[in-house]
Design a protein around this motif. Structure first.
Motif, PDB file in Angstrom:
ATOM      1  N   TYR A  98     157.258  56.335  95.249  1.00 48.70           N
ATOM      2  CA  TYR A  98     158.045  55.254  95.012  1.00 48.70           C
ATOM      3  C   TYR A  98     158.429  54.504  96.262  1.00 48.70           C
ATOM      4  CZ  TYR A  98     157.617  55.278  89.908  1.00 48.70           C
ATOM      5  OH  TYR A  98     157.186  55.251  88.675  1.00 48.70           O
ATOM      6  N   PRO A  99     157.589  53.866  97.211  1.00 54.77           N
ATOM      7  CA  PRO A  99     157.966  53.451  98.625  1.00 54.77           C
ATOM      8  C   PRO A  99     159.013  52.153  98.430  1.00 54.77           C
ATOM      9  CG  PRO A  99     155.605  52.874  98.194  1.00 54.77           C
ATOM     10  CD  PRO A  99     156.249  53.591  97.026  1.00 54.77           C
ATOM     11  N   THR A 100     159.912  52.157  97.908  1.00 57.12           N
ATOM     12  CA  THR A 100     160.954  51.014  97.667  1.00 57.12           C
ATOM     13  C   THR A 100     162.498  51.323  98.591  1.00 57.12           C
ATOM     14  OG1 THR A 100     161.812  51.944  95.659  1.00 57.12           O
ATOM     15  CG2 THR A 100     159.867  50.223  95.498  1.00 57.12           C
ATOM     16  N   ASP A 101     162.776  50.232  98.936  1.00 55.35           N
ATOM     17  CA  ASP A 101     163.949  50.359  99.666  1.00 55.35           C
ATOM     18  C   ASP A 101     165.102  51.186  99.094  1.00 55.35           C
ATOM     19  OD1 ASP A 101     162.445  48.835 101.464  1.00 55.35           O
ATOM     20  OD2 ASP A 101     163.439  46.855 100.667  1.00 55.35           O
ATOM     21  N   ASP A 102     165.178  51.052  97.895  1.00 53.55           N
ATOM     22  CA  ASP A 102     166.508  51.858  97.386  1.00 53.55           C
ATOM     23  C   ASP A 102     166.017  53.171  97.063  1.00 53.55           C
ATOM     24  OD1 ASP A 102     164.431  51.308  95.299  1.00 53.55           O
ATOM     25  OD2 ASP A 102     165.917  51.271  93.862  1.00 53.55           O
ATOM     26  N   LYS A 103     165.113  53.596  97.326  1.00 59.05           N
ATOM     27  CA  LYS A 103     164.723  55.133  97.084  1.00 59.05           C
ATOM     28  C   LYS A 103     164.112  55.925  98.462  1.00 59.05           C
ATOM     29  CE  LYS A 103     162.455  54.005  93.372  1.00 59.05           C
ATOM     30  NZ  LYS A 103     163.331  52.735  93.080  1.00 59.05           N
ATOM     31  N   PRO A 104     164.885  56.220  99.324  1.00 57.29           N
ATOM     32  CA  PRO A 104     164.324  56.822 100.708  1.00 57.29           C
ATOM     33  C   PRO A 104     163.542  58.203 100.375  1.00 57.29           C
ATOM     34  CG  PRO A 104     166.768  56.228 101.028  1.00 57.29           C
ATOM     35  CD  PRO A 104     166.235  56.019  99.520  1.00 57.29           C
ATOM     36  N   PHE A 105     162.627  58.301 101.161  1.00 52.49           N
ATOM     37  CA  PHE A 105     162.013  59.776 100.820  1.00 52.49           C
ATOM     38  C   PHE A 105     162.742  60.682 101.088  1.00 52.49           C
ATOM     39  CE2 PHE A 105     157.628  57.628 101.958  1.00 52.49           C
ATOM     40  CZ  PHE A 105     157.696  57.113 100.705  1.00 52.49           C
ATOM     41  N   GLY A 106     162.450  61.895 100.467  1.00 53.56           N
ATOM     42  CA  GLY A 106     163.237  63.298 100.819  1.00 53.56           C
ATOM     43  C   GLY A 106     164.659  63.438  99.818  1.00 53.56           C
ATOM     44  N   LYS A 107     164.834  62.443  99.009  1.00 54.59           N
ATOM     45  CA  LYS A 107     165.942  62.608  98.149  1.00 54.59           C
ATOM     46  C   LYS A 107     165.479  62.567  96.768  1.00 54.59           C
ATOM     47  CE  LYS A 107     168.851  61.483 101.449  1.00 54.59           C
ATOM     48  NZ  LYS A 107     169.840  62.511 101.832  1.00 54.59           N
ATOM     49  N   THR A 108     166.301  63.259  95.849  1.00 55.21           N
ATOM     50  CA  THR A 108     165.928  63.367  94.387  1.00 55.21           C
ATOM     51  C   THR A 108     166.681  62.290  93.520  1.00 55.21           C
ATOM     52  OG1 THR A 108     167.672  65.006  94.108  1.00 55.21           O
ATOM     53  CG2 THR A 108     165.572  65.716  94.546  1.00 55.21           C
ATOM     54  N   TYR A 109     166.191  61.605  92.615  1.00 54.49           N
ATOM     55  CA  TYR A 109     166.579  60.680  91.672  1.00 54.49           C
ATOM     56  C   TYR A 109     166.511  60.882  90.424  1.00 54.49           C
ATOM     57  CZ  TYR A 109     165.953  58.320  96.122  1.00 54.49           C
ATOM     58  OH  TYR A 109     166.301  57.924  97.394  1.00 54.49           O
ATOM     59  N   LYS A 116     144.328  34.796  95.751  1.00 58.81           N
ATOM     60  CA  LYS A 116     144.688  36.053  96.411  1.00 58.81           C
ATOM     61  C   LYS A 116     145.637  36.771  95.584  1.00 58.81           C
ATOM     62  CE  LYS A 116     141.844  35.268 100.027  1.00 58.81           C
ATOM     63  NZ  LYS A 116     140.670  35.999 100.150  1.00 58.81           N
ATOM     64  N   PHE A 117     145.480  37.989  95.667  1.00 59.05           N
ATOM     65  CA  PHE A 117     146.593  38.975  95.205  1.00 59.05           C
ATOM     66  C   PHE A 117     146.997  39.717  96.553  1.00 59.05           C
ATOM     67  CE2 PHE A 117     143.698  38.264  91.620  1.00 59.05           C
ATOM     68  CZ  PHE A 117     144.587  38.129  90.755  1.00 59.05           C
ATOM     69  N   THR A 118     148.084  39.603  96.817  1.00 56.20           N
ATOM     70  CA  THR A 118     148.708  39.949  98.118  1.00 56.20           C
ATOM     71  C   THR A 118     149.840  41.175  98.067  1.00 56.20           C
ATOM     72  OG1 THR A 118     150.278  38.051  98.079  1.00 56.20           O
ATOM     73  CG2 THR A 118     148.263  37.669  99.068  1.00 56.20           C
ATOM     74  N   MET A 119     150.250  41.470  97.135  1.00 55.65           N
ATOM     75  CA  MET A 119     151.333  42.303  97.062  1.00 55.65           C
ATOM     76  C   MET A 119     150.913  43.874  97.221  1.00 55.65           C
ATOM     77  SD  MET A 119     154.284  41.409  94.283  1.00 55.65           S
ATOM     78  CE  MET A 119     153.254  41.397  92.720  1.00 55.65           C
ATOM     79  N   ASN A 120     151.663  44.656  98.067  1.00 51.11           N
ATOM     80  CA  ASN A 120     151.427  45.981  98.157  1.00 51.11           C
ATOM     81  C   ASN A 120     151.903  47.074  97.094  1.00 51.11           C
ATOM     82  OD1 ASN A 120     153.928  46.333  99.218  1.00 51.11           O
ATOM     83  ND2 ASN A 120     153.315  45.980 101.264  1.00 51.11           N
ATOM     84  N   LYS A 121     151.957  48.124  97.216  1.00 56.31           N
ATOM     85  CA  LYS A 121     152.523  49.078  96.250  1.00 56.31           C
ATOM     86  C   LYS A 121     153.981  48.995  96.167  1.00 56.31           C
ATOM     87  CE  LYS A 121     152.344  53.696  94.716  1.00 56.31           C
ATOM     88  NZ  LYS A 121     151.559  55.326  95.150  1.00 56.31           N
ATOM     89  N   LYS A 122     154.480  49.088  97.424  1.00 50.27           N
ATOM     90  CA  LYS A 122     156.102  48.715  97.325  1.00 50.27           C
ATOM     91  C   LYS A 122     156.555  47.462  96.614  1.00 50.27           C
ATOM     92  CE  LYS A 122     159.700  47.706 100.689  1.00 50.27           C
ATOM     93  NZ  LYS A 122     159.805  47.684 102.221  1.00 50.27           N
ATOM     94  N   GLU A 123     155.973  46.320  97.128  1.00 46.27           N
ATOM     95  CA  GLU A 123     156.015  45.080  96.397  1.00 46.27           C
ATOM     96  C   GLU A 123     155.845  44.881  95.068  1.00 46.27           C
ATOM     97  OE1 GLU A 123     155.226  42.513 100.614  1.00 46.27           O
ATOM     98  OE2 GLU A 123     153.734  42.858  99.271  1.00 46.27           O
ATOM     99  N   ARG A 124     154.946  45.704  94.565  1.00 43.69           N
ATOM    100  CA  ARG A 124     154.450  45.513  93.012  1.00 43.69           C
ATOM    101  C   ARG A 124     155.600  46.331  92.287  1.00 43.69           C
ATOM    102  NH1 ARG A 124     149.039  46.648  95.063  1.00 43.69           N
ATOM    103  NH2 ARG A 124     149.427  48.541  94.611  1.00 43.69           N
ATOM    104  N   LEU A 125     155.851  47.441  92.712  1.00 46.49           N
ATOM    105  CA  LEU A 125     157.063  48.362  92.328  1.00 46.49           C
ATOM    106  C   LEU A 125     158.462  47.672  92.067  1.00 46.49           C
ATOM    107  CD1 LEU A 125     156.389  51.734  93.460  1.00 46.49           C
ATOM    108  CD2 LEU A 125     155.975  51.028  91.374  1.00 46.49           C
ATOM    109  N   MET A 126     158.719  46.946  93.330  1.00 45.90           N
ATOM    110  CA  MET A 126     159.912  46.147  93.305  1.00 45.90           C
ATOM    111  C   MET A 126     160.033  44.999  92.149  1.00 45.90           C
ATOM    112  SD  MET A 126     160.501  46.171  97.463  1.00 45.90           S
ATOM    113  CE  MET A 126     161.882  45.037  97.353  1.00 45.90           C
ATOM    114  N   PHE A 152     143.981  56.235  94.171  1.00 47.39           N
ATOM    115  CA  PHE A 152     145.239  56.990  94.234  1.00 47.39           C
ATOM    116  C   PHE A 152     146.374  56.468  95.079  1.00 47.39           C
ATOM    117  CE2 PHE A 152     146.197  61.922  93.769  1.00 47.39           C
ATOM    118  CZ  PHE A 152     147.437  61.867  94.491  1.00 47.39           C
ATOM    119  N   ASP A 153     146.103  56.159  96.390  1.00 49.49           N
ATOM    120  CA  ASP A 153     147.073  55.269  97.121  1.00 49.49           C
ATOM    121  C   ASP A 153     148.041  54.454  96.370  1.00 49.49           C
ATOM    122  OD1 ASP A 153     146.391  57.147  99.314  1.00 49.49           O
ATOM    123  OD2 ASP A 153     145.002  55.581 100.099  1.00 49.49           O
TER     124      ASP A 153
END
Length: 446
Positions: A269-280, A349-359, A407-408
């Motif tokens: 989940y490459p979103t701003d509120d969830k840095p990698f390396g942390k558990t949630y 055009k569909f311009t959102m990336n994975k991060k933006e779609r999740l957010m 997958f990405d």
């Protein structure tokens, strides 16, 4: 700020834009007549996605969740049943474990969790946003590997013949309506008891009587789970085996080589509120009431792939959650970012990336399946073999194929056996989870 309505002038501008390009009319006629999926289908992408894989596990036939949200049970049980049938060398290609058995206990446990959540918020007003959230979806049908772990470690599992499907386990709409109505009724009773100055102990006594009622209702819809059964099978050498009067929990502990508690759940989940390396974890998330939260370690997408490949090479399926409805074709069983020419056909055009779609709630984990193969070129994956639970009519006898690019973008979580996980990731997973709101993007899509 003043709101602005749709004016005739704006409508005229819209019409002028649409009619300014003759291709809009041509594509509109095609979509109106045939639907967007057939018009936008990229047949070159279909041809490129063929069912050959350098690494593959022969897991037998696919299963069918029918008209229910039980995909997560089917995906996890597929891993468990293969471990049993493969280790025992069973001569039964159609061996299945009872999804209905897991379904029953999940419904009962979720009923208890909902009522406990009502008690924990019992001093809040009905208009409180958390109370509203609980009442909006008392007993949801979705789930994940962590929820499955809680059920199977507590109740075990049985072969499908010991508790076969019922009408309601194959089409759960009416059962869900009944349970949700009862839950809201019970919520009303418990909250009124609190406002009449009843003690929490007496409220919990009342809750237990409510669960007796729910157990009775579940038996009417699904049947009562067996306390013991005879496990019988014939192996590949033709030898018949029988294990008499075994309990579901003893059966699981004795025969399953896959123990879900030995797995960790990794998410991307490459979103701003969830840095990698942390558990949630999520507030109110789960099915069984206990002190062990269901948690997720957020990592980069390549880590998910590398560990999934290691597990497949080790002869184990990989349960995963994804947004299956995006850029996928049910009949062909293909998931690929190039599958549909939506932008060309719709002139947009569909311009959102994975991060933006999740957010922005445009994507989320909506379905669980298992990886049973991967095709590696120079050590890198380009397509994945997927075992679905929508029956044999979808895809290639029920199996799907996924491009690595898909997958990405749309794979969000995997369950990986700890024996395939590096020590530094195990240590990161052991962190105390950061508790997120029930409506965080990490949550399910219902």
């Amino acid at each position: 700020m003043d709101k602005k309505s749709v004016t005739n002038e704006l409508i005229e501008r819209c019409s002028k834009y649409y009619n300014s390009d003759i291709n809009n009319k041509v594509y509109s006629d095609a979509v109106i007549r045939n639907g967007l999926v057939d018009v936008a289908l990229n047949h070159e992408a279909v041809a490129n996605m063929h069912y050959h894989f350098s690494e593959e596990i022969d897991v037998g036939k696919v299963t069918n969740q029918m008209k229910t949200g039980r995909c997560w049970m089917f995906g996890a049980l597929n891993c468990v049943r293969y471990s049993i049938s493969n280790s025992l060398q069973m001569d039964e290609k159609n061996f299945e474990l009872s999804q209905n058995y897991i379904f029953f206990w999940d419904k009962l446990e979720k009923s208890n969790l909902f009522l406990e959540n009502i008690i924990s918020t019992i001093d809040k007003e009905l208009e409180d946003h958390e109370v509203i959230g609980l009442l909006n979806s008392p007993i949801h049908e979705g789930g994940r590997w962590g929820l499955f772990t809680k059920i199977i470690e507590k109740y075990g599992v049985v072969p499908k013949y010991a508790m076969p499907d019922s009408k309601a386990s194959e089409d759960s709409k009416t059962l869900n309506q009944i349970l949700n109505e009862k839950m809201r009724q019970y919520a009303k009773v418990l909250r009124e008891m609190y406002r009449q100055n009843n003690t929490i102990d007496s409220i919990r006594d009342k809750k237990e009587n409510m669960l007796i009622d729910i157990y009775n209702i579940l038996c009417h819809f699904l049947g009562e789970p067996p306390k013991t059964f005879d496990f019988e099978y014939r192996d590949l050498n033709g030898v018949f085996h029988r294990d008499r009067d075994i309990t579901p929990l003893d059966f699981y502990n004795k025969y399953s080589k896959v123990k879900p508690k030995d797995y960790i759940i990794l998410v991307n989940y490459p979103t701003d509120d969830k840095p990698f390396g942390k558990t949630y974890s999520l507030k109110y998330h789960g099915n069984v009431v206990d002190d062990e939260p269901i948690k997720y370690l957020n990592v980069d997408i390549n880590t998910l792939k590398e560990l999934a490949i290691s597990q497949i090479k080790g002869g184990e399926q990989v349960s995963f959650g994804c947004d299956v409805g995006k850029m996928s074709h049910r009949e062909f069983g293909i998931m690929d970012m190039n599958l549909f020419n939506y932008e060309t056909v719709l002139n947009t055009k569909f311009t959102m990336n994975k991060k933006e779609r999740l957010m922005y709630k445009a994507s989320g984990s909506a379905h669980v399946m298992t990886f049973t193969g991967v095709n590696l070129v120079d050590g890198k994956p380009n397509r994945w073999k997927v075992q679905n639970s929508w029956g044999e009519s979808a895809g290639n006898n029920g199996f799907y194929i996924m491009s690595d690019e898909w997958f990405d973008e749309y794979v969000l979580r995997v369950a990986i056996n700890k024996k395939y996980v590096p020590e530094e990731i195990i240590k990161a997973y052991e962190q105390e989870p950061i508790m997120l709101s029930p409506w965080n993007t990490l949550g399910p899509v219902f």
